[in-house]
Design a protein around this motif. Structure first.
Motif, mmCIF file in Angstrom:
data_model
loop_
_atom_site.group_PDB
_atom_site.id
_atom_site.type_symbol
_atom_site.label_atom_id
_atom_site.label_comp_id
_atom_site.label_asym_id
_atom_site.label_seq_id
_atom_site.Cartn_x
_atom_site.Cartn_y
_atom_site.Cartn_z
ATOM 1 N N THR A 275 46.402 -25.582 18.852
ATOM 2 C CA THR A 275 46.569 -25.624 17.398
ATOM 3 C C THR A 275 47.990 -26.050 17.023
ATOM 4 N N GLU A 276 48.969 -25.712 17.870
ATOM 5 C CA GLU A 276 50.350 -26.131 17.596
ATOM 6 C C GLU A 276 50.465 -27.658 17.660
ATOM 7 N N THR A 277 49.784 -28.260 18.633
ATOM 8 C CA THR A 277 49.785 -29.722 18.736
ATOM 9 C C THR A 277 49.131 -30.345 17.501
ATOM 10 N N VAL A 278 48.029 -29.757 17.054
ATOM 11 C CA VAL A 278 47.354 -30.275 15.864
ATOM 12 C C VAL A 278 48.282 -30.212 14.653
ATOM 13 N N ARG A 279 48.992 -29.103 14.497
ATOM 14 C CA ARG A 279 49.881 -28.971 13.342
ATOM 15 C C ARG A 279 50.989 -30.025 13.382
ATOM 16 N N ARG B 35 46.768 -35.254 3.727
ATOM 17 C CA ARG B 35 47.566 -34.234 3.055
ATOM 18 C C ARG B 35 47.266 -32.889 3.700
ATOM 19 N N ARG B 36 48.316 -32.194 4.118
ATOM 20 C CA ARG B 36 48.126 -30.879 4.712
ATOM 21 C C ARG B 36 47.807 -29.860 3.622
ATOM 22 N N VAL B 37 46.828 -29.025 3.868
ATOM 23 C CA VAL B 37 46.489 -27.924 2.985
ATOM 24 C C VAL B 37 46.388 -26.670 3.836
ATOM 25 N N HIS B 38 46.210 -25.526 3.186
ATOM 26 C CA HIS B 38 46.158 -24.265 3.909
ATOM 27 C C HIS B 38 45.064 -24.289 4.975
ATOM 28 N N GLY B 39 45.443 -24.168 6.232
ATOM 29 C CA GLY B 39 44.493 -24.072 7.329
ATOM 30 C C GLY B 39 43.976 -25.388 7.866
ATOM 31 N N ARG C 171 37.447 -32.837 4.862
ATOM 32 C CA ARG C 171 38.362 -31.726 5.165
ATOM 33 C C ARG C 171 38.113 -31.292 6.592
ATOM 34 N N MET C 172 39.174 -30.991 7.315
ATOM 35 C CA MET C 172 39.049 -30.471 8.669
ATOM 36 C C MET C 172 40.057 -29.344 8.845
ATOM 37 N N SER C 173 39.633 -28.290 9.525
ATOM 38 C CA SER C 173 40.533 -27.178 9.799
ATOM 39 C C SER C 173 41.326 -27.466 11.072
ATOM 40 N N VAL C 174 42.449 -26.780 11.208
ATOM 41 C CA VAL C 174 43.274 -26.909 12.412
ATOM 42 C C VAL C 174 42.467 -26.516 13.649
ATOM 43 N N ALA C 175 41.708 -25.446 13.529
ATOM 44 C CA ALA C 175 40.932 -24.965 14.680
ATOM 45 C C ALA C 175 39.891 -25.988 15.107
ATOM 46 N N ASP C 176 39.203 -26.593 14.138
ATOM 47 C CA ASP C 176 38.178 -27.581 14.463
ATOM 48 C C ASP C 176 38.787 -28.818 15.116
ATOM 49 N N LEU C 177 39.943 -29.246 14.627
ATOM 50 C CA LEU C 177 40.611 -30.407 15.213
ATOM 51 C C LEU C 177 41.080 -30.109 16.637
#
Length: 255
Positions: free
Chosen positions: A33-37, A50-54, A19-25
């Motif tokens: 963070t927009e680019t990561v999303r 699979r995208r999950v919350h955060g 699992r990795m968070s958007v912020a960590d990526l």
């Protein structure tokens, strides 16, 4: 780094970490963070994550496939042994009551219980009961009901009726999956109902789960993250995930 290269690297990292968070990526790859999303949306459409919350989890992390007791007994064995030993710290004192959920890690705790501590023990697990039954210090109650072959656990109305009237000092709970967003989850509705009742019956809830369960989400939620008091796990949980759990008020023990 081109977008395609970054996305491939992200997919590999998520697969390795679980699992990795958007912020960590975003920090890892030096992008917003927009680019990561946007990258995660592309990878999700490709079926790689699979995208999950955060954040995101591997594509295989969301599953309703359930391994049997025999298969699970031979996975993460060293980690489960360490977790079981560490979990003994949370046993109630002599005269206390303890509830054991079904599972290979909870069965290891049962096998390690000291014989010189008199405890009242309740379980819905045939393998756990077999281990507890030889311990002269344990007053054992085995919950009844239909036994699921895959987990060797009693489920159904009879088990739920008994659990509704119980109040125990400590419950050792296993889980197939755990995230801060989805809580604790498992593939089967009947098993989830019994686990839910066990959590509700305990003054203190101690979850024992190796790191492969953390960051995954399964079919049926049986407890929210704020219903957990302690998580005993191994060193494979990423620090960012541990921080999330601690922020939720959970005591995280690394075995």
């Amino acid at each position: 780094m081109y977008a395609e290269e970054r996305q491939q690297a992200m997919a590999m990292l998520i697969g390795q970490r679980g699992r990795m968070s958007v912020a960590d990526l975003a920090e890892q790859y030096g992008v917003t963070t927009e680019t990561v999303r946007r990258d995660l949306a592309v990878l999700d459409r490709m079926g790689l994550i699979r995208r999950v919350h955060g954040g995101a989890v591997p594509a295989t992390a969301l599953t309703a496939i359930e391994l049997g007791t025999v298969e699970r007994e031979h996975t993460q064995t060293a980690e489960k042994e360490r977790i079981a030993k560490a979990a003994l710290e949370f046993l109630p004192p002599t005269g206390g009551s303890v509830l054991f959920d079904a599972g290979t890690t909870t069965a290891r705790i049962a096998a390690l219980l000291p014989a010189d501590r008199a405890l009242f023990a309740v379980t819905n697990s045939i393998p756990v009961a077999a281990r507890l039954g030889t311990n002269t210090g344990i007053h054992l109650h085995l919950l009844g009901g239909r036994v699921r072959g895959v987990t060797q656990a009693a489920v159904g109305a009879e088990a739920l009726r008994l659990l509704a009237d119980l109040r125990v000092d400590v419950a050792f709970i296993g889980t197939n999956a755990l995230t801060t967003a989805h809580g604790l989850s498992t593939p089967d509705f009947d098993e989830a109902a019994v686990k839910r009742a066990m959590v509700a019956s305990a003054h203190r809830v101690v979850v024992v789960a190796d790191s492969t369960k953390v960051g995954r989400e399964d079919f049926v939620r049986f407890a929210s993250i704020d219903e957990i008091d302690v998580l005993v796990t191994d060193s494979g949980v990423p620090q960012s995930v541990r921080n999330e759990l601690v922020d939720c008020g959970i005591e995280v023990i690394e075995a």
